[in-house]
Write a protein that holds these residues in place. Structure first.
Motif, PDB file in Angstrom:
ATOM      1  N   UNK A  73      61.425  42.517  47.469  1.00 38.79           N
ATOM      2  CA  UNK A  73      62.295  41.350  47.407  1.00 38.79           C
ATOM      3  C   UNK A  73      63.743  41.779  47.575  1.00 38.79           C
ATOM      4  N   UNK A  74      64.367  41.339  48.648  1.00 35.15           N
ATOM      5  CA  UNK A  74      65.767  41.678  48.893  1.00 35.15           C
ATOM      6  C   UNK A  74      66.683  40.618  48.304  1.00 35.15           C
ATOM      7  N   UNK A  75      67.482  41.002  47.325  1.00 40.81           N
ATOM      8  CA  UNK A  75      68.415  40.063  46.697  1.00 40.81           C
ATOM      9  C   UNK A  75      69.679  39.987  47.550  1.00 40.81           C
ATOM     10  N   UNK A 110      65.505  45.446  46.348  1.00 36.26           N
ATOM     11  CA  UNK A 110      66.727  46.109  46.785  1.00 36.26           C
ATOM     12  C   UNK A 110      67.867  45.107  46.795  1.00 36.26           C
ATOM     13  N   UNK A 111      69.092  45.605  46.660  1.00 35.92           N
ATOM     14  CA  UNK A 111      70.281  44.773  46.856  1.00 35.92           C
ATOM     15  C   UNK A 111      71.468  45.659  47.205  1.00 35.92           C
ATOM     16  N   UNK A 112      72.451  45.048  47.869  1.00 33.58           N
ATOM     17  CA  UNK A 112      73.714  45.728  48.172  1.00 33.58           C
ATOM     18  C   UNK A 112      74.742  45.233  47.158  1.00 33.58           C
ATOM     19  N   UNK A 275      71.000  49.606  46.124  1.00 30.70           N
ATOM     20  CA  UNK A 275      70.347  49.856  44.846  1.00 30.70           C
ATOM     21  C   UNK A 275      68.902  49.356  44.911  1.00 30.70           C
ATOM     22  N   UNK A 276      68.048  49.962  44.089  1.00 31.14           N
ATOM     23  CA  UNK A 276      66.636  49.576  44.014  1.00 31.14           C
ATOM     24  C   UNK A 276      66.247  49.357  42.568  1.00 31.14           C
ATOM     25  N   UNK A 277      65.195  48.571  42.395  1.00 33.06           N
ATOM     26  CA  UNK A 277      64.669  48.315  41.057  1.00 33.06           C
ATOM     27  C   UNK A 277      63.178  48.086  41.139  1.00 33.06           C
ATOM     28  N   UNK A 393      71.153  46.171  56.721  1.00 36.63           N
ATOM     29  CA  UNK A 393      72.002  45.522  55.718  1.00 36.63           C
ATOM     30  C   UNK A 393      71.536  44.081  55.568  1.00 36.63           C
ATOM     31  N   UNK A 394      71.562  43.589  54.322  1.00 37.25           N
ATOM     32  CA  UNK A 394      71.281  42.161  54.088  1.00 37.25           C
ATOM     33  C   UNK A 394      72.051  41.723  52.868  1.00 37.25           C
TER      34      UNK A 394
END
Length: 394
Positions: A73-75, A110-112, A275-277, A393-394
């Protein structure tokens, strides 16, 4: 505050908030393209005073981890109107997003980040960095003859995908791209020009996506499967030396370009990136391919995770000789003696370790995980080594 899933009826309100928060303006064509994407995403929002006061979206992706494809899931698009900030709404949205991703079997996220420290509070951790290069045309790698050929132009997507997929599977944290992502993101953001390197048998072995404008060669993506294709692509770039003054690109953190240059004193920067979680410890580890073992291994993990309570607690991890794993939650009182003493660590640390960004022994040195030396050594041996990288990138 009312947390809810947003629908296409909320699209204009969400775009108005995004344009304000991220300071951009879309054309009508871009707005229509975003509308189609919006309908495919899981968009969560906070309603206040009859309007969308804050929102985020969960983009469904797949990511490579040790050669396997995991649901991710990309935040993205986390934003709040300024009059509603500092009310804890984003914290509520992130907790809601974790619950949604857990329900949807997206075992990692993941998120930026706009701030690494902000998202660490909610369980995300740095998982990737990259090298950013800048060099003059006189500093480029030397031109070399190679047996293959370069073809420039509108290459078939199937050939680019063939090369990218083979390359991306070598790393942890790269996207397993679908055709829509290629069309709507890669082609749009990575450069208007394409060149592919083919070996003597006519098999594509590398490519570069780029733009040449105002004497600058800007590389959006540089992919090579072997040394031959790397040399061939650099020779192609160097053949622009009469047209350009500067070349920029990004590469994996371990990239050895400077070692292969006559003058390694070029501009380079290591950039912390995404970053990842781990969203679900149970689901993620059940899919995770551990290293082969000489004998079965049992490790207990005492995981702290304040925002995903289904991860909190002591887990018994069993790794078979072939690297397959089983895991289940135990009561902290279970077991006696040194063999059953758990490794204590946060979800952030576990995420960094299993993504391959940091080793268990490294994290133990800085007290990011604690436990019996024998258990830490067993975890060190069980986690395979593979570099992290992300080209998107997202």
């Amino acid at each position: 505050m009312e947390l809810r899933k947003l629908t296409i009826d909320d699209y204009e309100a969400c775009m108005a908030l995004s344009e304000y928060a991220f300071q951009f303006k879309l054309t009508e064509d871009q707005l229509e393209r975003r509308r189609q994407e919006f309908a495919k995403h899981n968009v969560l929002g906070v309603y206040a005073d009859g309007q969308v006061g804050a929102k985020l979206q969960i983009i469904p992706f797949q990511t490579y981890i040790h050669g396997r494809s995991f649901e991710m899931g990309g935040i993205a698009g986390v934003a709040t109107w300024p009059e509603y900030r500092r009310k804890g709404w984003v914290a509520g949205l992130l907790k809601y997003a974790l619950e949604e991703m857990n329900r949807n079997k997206q075992s990692v996220s993941f998120l930026h980040p706009f701030s690494f420290s902000f998202y660490r509070k909610y369980g995300w951790e740095t998982y990737v960095e990259y090298k950013k290069y800048k060099m003059s045309s006189s500093e480029l790698p030397a031109k070399q003859l190679t047996p293959g050929t370069i073809k420039r132009g509108n290459t078939e997507l199937v050939e680019l995908k063939q090369v990218y997929d083979a390359y991306a599977a070598r790393y942890n944290g790269t996207l397993n791209r679908d055709d829509a992502w290629w069309e709507n993101s890669v082609y749009v953001k990575k450069g208007s020009q394409r060149a592919v390197y083919y070996d003597e048998a006519g098999v594509p072995q590398g490519y570069v996506l780029y733009d040449v404008k105002e004497s600058k060669f800007t590389i959006g993506e540089f992919i090579h499967l072997n040394e031959e294709s790397r040399r061939g692509l650099w020779t192609f770039i160097a053949n622009h030396d009469s047209m350009i003054d500067e070349v920029t690109l990004q590469a994996p953190a371990s990239d050895m370009l400077t070692f292969q240059l006559d003058n390694p004193r070029i501009g380079q920067e290591v950039v912390p990136y995404f970053m990842a979680r781990i969203v679900s410890v149970e689901q993620f580890i059940s899919q995770y391919p551990f290293a082969s073992q000489d004998s079965p291994v049992q490790i207990w993990l005492d995981v702290e995770d304040a925002y995903a309570p289904w991860n909190e607690g002591v887990w018994e991890l069993n790794v078979a000789m072939n690297g397959t794993a089983s895991i289940w939650k135990k009561a902290k009182s279970d077991g006696e003696g040194q063999l059953n003493q758990p490794i204590r660590l946060s979800i952030q640390t576990l995420s960094a370790v299993l993504m391959g960004y940091r080793r268990p022994a490294e994290m133990a040195q800085i007290s990011r995980l604690e436990g019996p030396v024998s258990a830490i050594q067993a975890l060190e041996k069980a986690v395979p080594k593979r570099e992290t990288y992300l080209l998107d990138f997202f």
